[in-house]
Design a protein around this motif. Structure first.
Motif, short mmCIF file in Angstrom:
data_model
loop_
_atom_site.label_atom_id
_atom_site.label_comp_id
_atom_site.label_asym_id
_atom_site.label_seq_id
_atom_site.Cartn_x
_atom_site.Cartn_y
_atom_site.Cartn_z
N HIS A 37 8.30 11.69 2.89
CA HIS A 37 7.80 13.17 2.02
C HIS A 37 7.74 14.11 3.09
CE1 HIS A 37 6.55 10.32 -1.54
NE2 HIS A 37 6.13 9.26 -0.26
N GLU A 38 8.01 13.93 4.30
CA GLU A 38 7.18 15.37 5.06
C GLU A 38 8.00 16.51 4.58
OE1 GLU A 38 8.78 14.35 9.22
OE2 GLU A 38 9.14 16.49 9.53
N LEU A 39 7.79 17.92 4.39
CA LEU A 39 7.90 18.74 4.14
C LEU A 39 6.97 19.75 4.83
CD1 LEU A 39 6.20 19.91 1.15
CD2 LEU A 39 5.36 17.71 2.17
N ARG A 40 7.75 20.68 4.72
CA ARG A 40 7.17 22.91 5.30
C ARG A 40 6.48 22.94 4.54
NH1 ARG A 40 10.86 24.37 10.32
NH2 ARG A 40 9.86 25.64 10.43
N ARG A 41 5.49 23.86 4.69
CA ARG A 41 4.84 25.02 4.19
C ARG A 41 4.02 25.91 4.90
NH1 ARG A 41 3.82 23.53 -1.00
NH2 ARG A 41 3.31 25.88 -1.26
N PRO A 42 4.91 27.27 4.61
CA PRO A 42 4.38 28.59 5.32
C PRO A 42 2.65 28.27 5.30
CG PRO A 42 5.49 29.20 3.46
CD PRO A 42 5.47 27.81 2.94
N PHE A 43 2.34 28.50 6.62
CA PHE A 43 0.09 28.81 6.78
C PHE A 43 -0.07 29.93 7.26
CE2 PHE A 43 -3.47 27.31 8.87
CZ PHE A 43 -4.02 26.21 8.04
N GLU A 44 0.91 30.32 7.91
CA GLU A 44 -0.04 32.33 8.49
C GLU A 44 1.01 32.61 8.13
OE1 GLU A 44 -2.18 30.71 11.41
OE2 GLU A 44 -0.68 30.91 12.49
N ARG A 98 0.41 -1.19 0.21
CA ARG A 98 -0.50 0.19 0.11
C ARG A 98 0.89 0.82 -0.08
NH1 ARG A 98 -4.90 1.46 4.19
NH2 ARG A 98 -5.64 3.22 3.55
N GLN A 99 0.30 2.15 -0.73
CA GLN A 99 1.35 3.14 -1.26
C GLN A 99 0.79 4.55 0.24
OE1 GLN A 99 3.49 3.87 -2.99
NE2 GLN A 99 3.90 1.77 -3.75
N ALA A 100 1.58 5.18 0.73
CA ALA A 100 1.10 5.92 1.33
C ALA A 100 0.93 6.92 0.47
CB ALA A 100 2.76 6.35 2.22
N GLU A 101 -0.20 8.20 1.63
CA GLU A 101 -0.91 8.93 0.30
C GLU A 101 -0.71 10.57 0.64
OE1 GLU A 101 -5.93 10.94 0.47
OE2 GLU A 101 -4.86 9.68 2.18
#
Length: 246
Positions: A83-90, A35-38
């Motif tokens: 696939h962990e990554l950080r994205r700006p949210f606010e 099973r592939q990770a979503e």
């Protein structure tokens, strides 16, 4: 063996003996695919978690009486996976100075909305850095020219995006770094004798500008740093290596 057909024939095909063998069901269970990770991408439907990670930057401008404190919070997507990554949210901007409160609040709300929209948000940096103050810009620490306070906010966002891996600086090769170091040494050595005579006559010592580059250096059009000097009849930047002579 005869087979009676009670229904109207609407089509037919020829079945060969080898086709029957191929169509025989296999009794052994086929191995299941892993099973592939979503992978979760940033989009508007991603809900804000209870806790976010972020950074706060201090912006001190001569255009403002009090410093600005820019806080950018990130959401961590696909935590604990490859696939962990950080994205700006606010983003939030706070200051004791209330003169610009309205446009600061408007800017932070629009930027936060763009962050949560997802996709490539790095374009924000160039848009903000291209804003010019009609009263003129200023030099920040390090001799870097800022055309406006909005441009410096853009520079802060750029630095944060570099820290979390959204923007990557092109690596300067060792040969270019060595060339810049050689040019700087040659420039300082050529001016040492002249500056020594002048300093002795004036009873003072020649000092470099706030950027740490030789005195008399002007603004580089490529890196916006006060590090452009005249060498061998050609304007050369001692910070990024830019040269008007190519």
């Amino acid at each position: 063996m005869a087979i009676k057909i009670d229904k109207k024939i609407t089509g037919y095909n020829v079945v060969k003996p080898e086709d029957k063998v191929a169509a025989t069901p296999v009794t052994a269970a086929a191995p299941k695919e892993p099973r592939q990770a979503e992978v979760i991408q940033m989009h508007e439907s991603v809900e804000r978690p209870e806790t976010l990670v972020g950074s706060t930057f201090k912006v001190k401008s001569p255009l403002f009486e009090h410093a600005l404190y820019v806080t950018i919070n990130d959401i961590v997507l696909n935590q604990g996976t490859p696939h962990e990554l950080r994205r700006p949210f606010e983003i939030f901007i706070n200051s004791k100075n209330m003169d610009h409160f309205q446009w600061i609040v408007a800017l932070t709300r629009i930027l936060s909305a763009v962050f949560r929209k997802g996709g490539d948000v790095t374009f924000i940096v160039e848009e903000l850095k291209a804003v010019f103050d009609p009263r003129g810009g200023y030099f920040k620490s390090g001799g870097i020219y800022m055309p406006s306070i909005v441009a410096e906010i853009g520079a802060v966002i750029e630095q944060h995006m570099k820290n979390i891996g959204l923007i990557h600086d092109p690596e300067m090769d060792a040969a270019t770094r060595q060339l810049i170091a050689d040019k700087r040494a040659a420039y300082e050595q050529a001016g040492a004798k002249k500056n020594t005579d002048v300093a002795a006559a004036a009873g003072a010592k020649s000092e470099s500008n706030d950027s740490g580059f030789p005195p008399g250096a002007t603004l580089c059009v490529k890196c916006n740093t006060q590090a452009l000097v005249l060498m061998d009849g050609c304007q050369t930047c001692l910070n990024c290596g830019y040269s008007k002579c190519g």
